[in-house]
Enzyme design. Structure first.
Site, PDB file in Angstrom:
ATOM      1  N   SER A 103      -6.624   1.457  12.682  1.00  0.00           N
ATOM      2  CA  SER A 103      -7.374   2.722  12.666  1.00  0.00           C
ATOM      3  C   SER A 103      -7.998   2.929  14.043  1.00  0.00           C
ATOM      4  O   SER A 103      -8.275   1.953  14.761  1.00  0.00           O
ATOM      5  CB  SER A 103      -8.488   2.655  11.620  1.00  0.00           C
ATOM      6  N   GLY A 126       0.869  -1.188   0.000  1.00  0.00           N
ATOM      7  CA  GLY A 126       0.000   0.000   0.000  1.00  0.00           C
ATOM      8  C   GLY A 126       0.891   1.218   0.000  1.00  0.00           C
ATOM      9  O   GLY A 126       0.732   2.128   0.808  1.00  0.00           O
ATOM     10  N   LEU A 160      -3.493  -7.165  -3.419  1.00  0.00           N
ATOM     11  CA  LEU A 160      -3.369  -7.906  -2.161  1.00  0.00           C
ATOM     12  C   LEU A 160      -4.676  -8.572  -1.740  1.00  0.00           C
ATOM     13  O   LEU A 160      -4.675  -9.406  -0.837  1.00  0.00           O
ATOM     14  CB  LEU A 160      -2.868  -6.964  -1.055  1.00  0.00           C
ATOM     15  N   TYR A 220     -14.955  -2.224   7.349  1.00  0.00           N
ATOM     16  CA  TYR A 220     -13.697  -1.519   7.626  1.00  0.00           C
ATOM     17  C   TYR A 220     -13.354  -1.636   9.109  1.00  0.00           C
ATOM     18  O   TYR A 220     -12.229  -1.956   9.484  1.00  0.00           O
ATOM     19  CB  TYR A 220     -13.849  -0.051   7.205  1.00  0.00           C
TER      20      TYR A 220
HETATM   21  N1  LIG Z   1      -6.852   8.522   5.820  1.00  0.00           N
HETATM   22  C1  LIG Z   1      -7.299   8.260   7.040  1.00  0.00           C
HETATM   23  O1  LIG Z   1      -7.969   9.086   7.665  1.00  0.00           O
HETATM   24  C2  LIG Z   1      -6.939   6.961   7.709  1.00  0.00           C
HETATM   25  C3  LIG Z   1      -7.241   6.813   9.068  1.00  0.00           C
HETATM   26  C4  LIG Z   1      -6.934   5.618   9.717  1.00  0.00           C
HETATM   27  C5  LIG Z   1      -6.312   4.598   9.015  1.00  0.00           C
HETATM   28  N2  LIG Z   1      -6.012   4.757   7.703  1.00  0.00           N
HETATM   29  C6  LIG Z   1      -5.375   3.637   7.018  1.00  0.00           C
HETATM   30  O2  LIG Z   1      -4.158   4.063   6.445  1.00  0.00           O
HETATM   31  C7  LIG Z   1      -3.889   3.292   5.262  1.00  0.00           C
HETATM   32  C8  LIG Z   1      -3.600   4.227   4.097  1.00  0.00           C
HETATM   33  O3  LIG Z   1      -4.735   5.040   3.918  1.00  0.00           O
HETATM   34  P1  LIG Z   1      -4.757   6.332   2.966  1.00  0.00           P
HETATM   35  O4  LIG Z   1      -5.684   7.279   3.620  1.00  0.00           O
HETATM   36  O5  LIG Z   1      -3.385   6.769   2.607  1.00  0.00           O
HETATM   37  O6  LIG Z   1      -5.544   5.670   1.729  1.00  0.00           O
HETATM   38  P2  LIG Z   1      -5.319   5.759   0.170  1.00  0.00           P
HETATM   39  O7  LIG Z   1      -4.748   7.086  -0.207  1.00  0.00           O
HETATM   40  O8  LIG Z   1      -6.622   5.340  -0.435  1.00  0.00           O
HETATM   41  O9  LIG Z   1      -4.194   4.617  -0.063  1.00  0.00           O
HETATM   42  C9  LIG Z   1      -4.506   3.254   0.044  1.00  0.00           C
HETATM   43  C10 LIG Z   1      -3.288   2.420  -0.333  1.00  0.00           C
HETATM   44  O10 LIG Z   1      -3.672   1.026  -0.326  1.00  0.00           O
HETATM   45  C11 LIG Z   1      -3.384   0.468  -1.614  1.00  0.00           C
HETATM   46  N3  LIG Z   1      -4.344  -0.572  -1.931  1.00  0.00           N
HETATM   47  C12 LIG Z   1      -5.704  -0.501  -1.856  1.00  0.00           C
HETATM   48  N4  LIG Z   1      -6.234  -1.666  -2.238  1.00  0.00           N
HETATM   49  C13 LIG Z   1      -5.200  -2.498  -2.553  1.00  0.00           C
HETATM   50  C14 LIG Z   1      -5.104  -3.827  -3.042  1.00  0.00           C
HETATM   51  N5  LIG Z   1      -6.199  -4.573  -3.265  1.00  0.00           N
HETATM   52  N6  LIG Z   1      -3.891  -4.347  -3.277  1.00  0.00           N
HETATM   53  C15 LIG Z   1      -2.783  -3.607  -3.062  1.00  0.00           C
HETATM   54  N7  LIG Z   1      -2.801  -2.354  -2.588  1.00  0.00           N
HETATM   55  C16 LIG Z   1      -3.998  -1.796  -2.354  1.00  0.00           C
HETATM   56  C17 LIG Z   1      -3.492   1.673  -2.579  1.00  0.00           C
HETATM   57  O11 LIG Z   1      -2.814   1.480  -3.805  1.00  0.00           O
HETATM   58  P3  LIG Z   1      -3.580   0.982  -5.156  1.00  0.00           P
HETATM   59  O12 LIG Z   1      -4.909   1.671  -5.186  1.00  0.00           O
HETATM   60  O13 LIG Z   1      -2.662   1.311  -6.282  1.00  0.00           O
HETATM   61  O14 LIG Z   1      -3.705  -0.491  -4.998  1.00  0.00           O
HETATM   62  C18 LIG Z   1      -2.775   2.713  -1.727  1.00  0.00           C
HETATM   63  O15 LIG Z   1      -1.393   2.471  -1.764  1.00  0.00           O
HETATM   64  C19 LIG Z   1      -5.105   2.393   5.055  1.00  0.00           C
HETATM   65  O16 LIG Z   1      -4.864   1.112   5.582  1.00  0.00           O
HETATM   66  C20 LIG Z   1      -6.187   3.096   5.858  1.00  0.00           C
HETATM   67  O17 LIG Z   1      -7.194   2.202   6.275  1.00  0.00           O
HETATM   68  C21 LIG Z   1      -6.306   5.909   7.030  1.00  0.00           C
END
Ligand SMILES: NC(=O)c1ccc[n+]([C@@H]2O[C@H](COP(=O)([O-])OP(=O)(O)OC[C@H]3O[C@@H](n4cnc5c(N)ncnc54)[C@H](OP(=O)(O)O)[C@@H]3O)[C@@H](O)[C@H]2O)c1
Length: 260
Positions: free
Chosen positions: A151, A20, A73, A166
């Site tokens: 999270s 990711g 993944l 989620y």
């Molecule tokens: N933003 C928030 O407020 C927040 C809060 C708490 C936790 N988080 C966690 O932090 C992490 C990153 O979040 P973000 O906000 O940066 O989200 P994001 O910008 O949507 O990034 C998500 C990442 O996961 C990858 N991904 C998604 N589905 C995938 C798959 N099937 N296979 C491989 N890679 C996959 C995406 O790349 P591709 O689309 O190219 O596959 C990207 O690298 C996540 O686990 C999220 O749950 C985020």
């Protein structure tokens, strides 16, 4: 050596796999680990996005070895059996950050089985499958640092009308973190989780929370939402030697929204 110089050297000779690696938090983590001297294996589905990130990082980190590995993944076929190939490309993996995650704006009654499975399979099953591929090499060499992106909703049961799948996936990751931390401790492998609240990324936009930024800021005692760098800084600590006596722990990155 200056403090900044030490930080830059801290992970030199190490190889980090960021699952990711794209998006707000993934790119910030990848960039931080490169700053600390680590080589990188970047994993996500978007092959062009990975190439773009590699080229961007190479501009500022010429010495860093960076491999891109496009992979879905959530697909058993794409992950199972790939460990040897990944490890042989880089020679080893010392650090694994499981940051891949998807969410959706649908709640319990609107959430269909297909969406449930996509979320659980990406966020939780994908971690299990990838770890099974990569961890045996860590066990053999008796060294590893694993960080799992959970999270705040794993602890609060959600914020507002939180997505059920989620929340379940992120709570499951805390169980996985603690169970594996015990199992892998004799191998000098630490396993820790990070639990962010609202972080300004695409995920926030995709789930519609970006329309409520002012309200979200007020929820946080520190008066703001988080940045991807706030999360990357904690990951950096958890993969460094400074945290070598910490395992099975979940670090909140939430501006005081939840204190536990
Ligand atoms: N933003 C928030 O407020 C927040 C809060 C708490 C936790 N988080 C966690 O932090 C992490 C990153 O979040 P973000 O906000 O940066 O989200 P994001 O910008 O949507 O990034 C998500 C990442 O996961 C990858 N991904 C998604 N589905 C995938 C798959 N099937 N296979 C491989 N890679 C996959 C995406 O790349 P591709 O689309 O190219 O596959 C990207 O690298 C996540 O686990 C999220 O749950 C985020």
């Amino acid at each position: 050596m200056s403090e900044r110089g030490k930080a830059l050297q801290e992970l030199s000779g190490k190889v980090s796999l960021v699952a990711g690696a794209l998006g707000g938090i993934g790119e910030a983590i990848s960039s931080k680990l490169a700053d600390m001297g680590s080589d990188l294996i970047l994993v996500a589905r978007d092959s062009n996005g990975l190439t773009r990130l590699k080229e961007k990082l190479m501009e500022t980190h010429r010495e860093t070895r960076i491999w891109t590995y496009p992979m879905d993944l959530s697909s058993v076929d794409e992950v199972r059996g790939k460990g040897k190939e990944i490890v042989s490309t880089s020679g080893k993996v010392d650090i694994l950050v499981y940051n891949a995650g998807v969410n959706s704006p649908h709640h319990f009654l609107d959430l269909d089985l297909e969406e449930w499975e996509t979320i659980i399979n990406t966020n939780l099953r994908g971690a299990f499958l990838l770890l099974k591929e990569i961890v045996p090499e860590m066990m053999t060499k008796k060294y590893g640092r694993i960080v799992i992106m959970s999270s705040i909703v794993a602890k609060t049961g959600g914020l507002g009308k939180a997505n059920l799948a989620y929340t379940v996936s992120k709570a499951g990751l805390l169980g996985l973190t603690r169970n594996l931390a015990k199992y892998l401790a004799p191998y000098n492998i630490t396993v820790n989780a990070v639990a962010p609240s609202f972080i300004e990324t695409d995920m926030l936009r995709k789930t519609g929370f970006d329309q409520r930024l002012e309200e979200l800021k007020k929820l946080h005692p520190l008066g703001r939402i988080g940045t991807p760098e706030d999360v990357a800084n904690v990951v950096a600590f958890l993969v460094s030697d400074a945290s070598s006596f910490i395992t099975g722990e979940t670090v909140n990155v939430n501006g005081g929204l939840l204190m536990d």
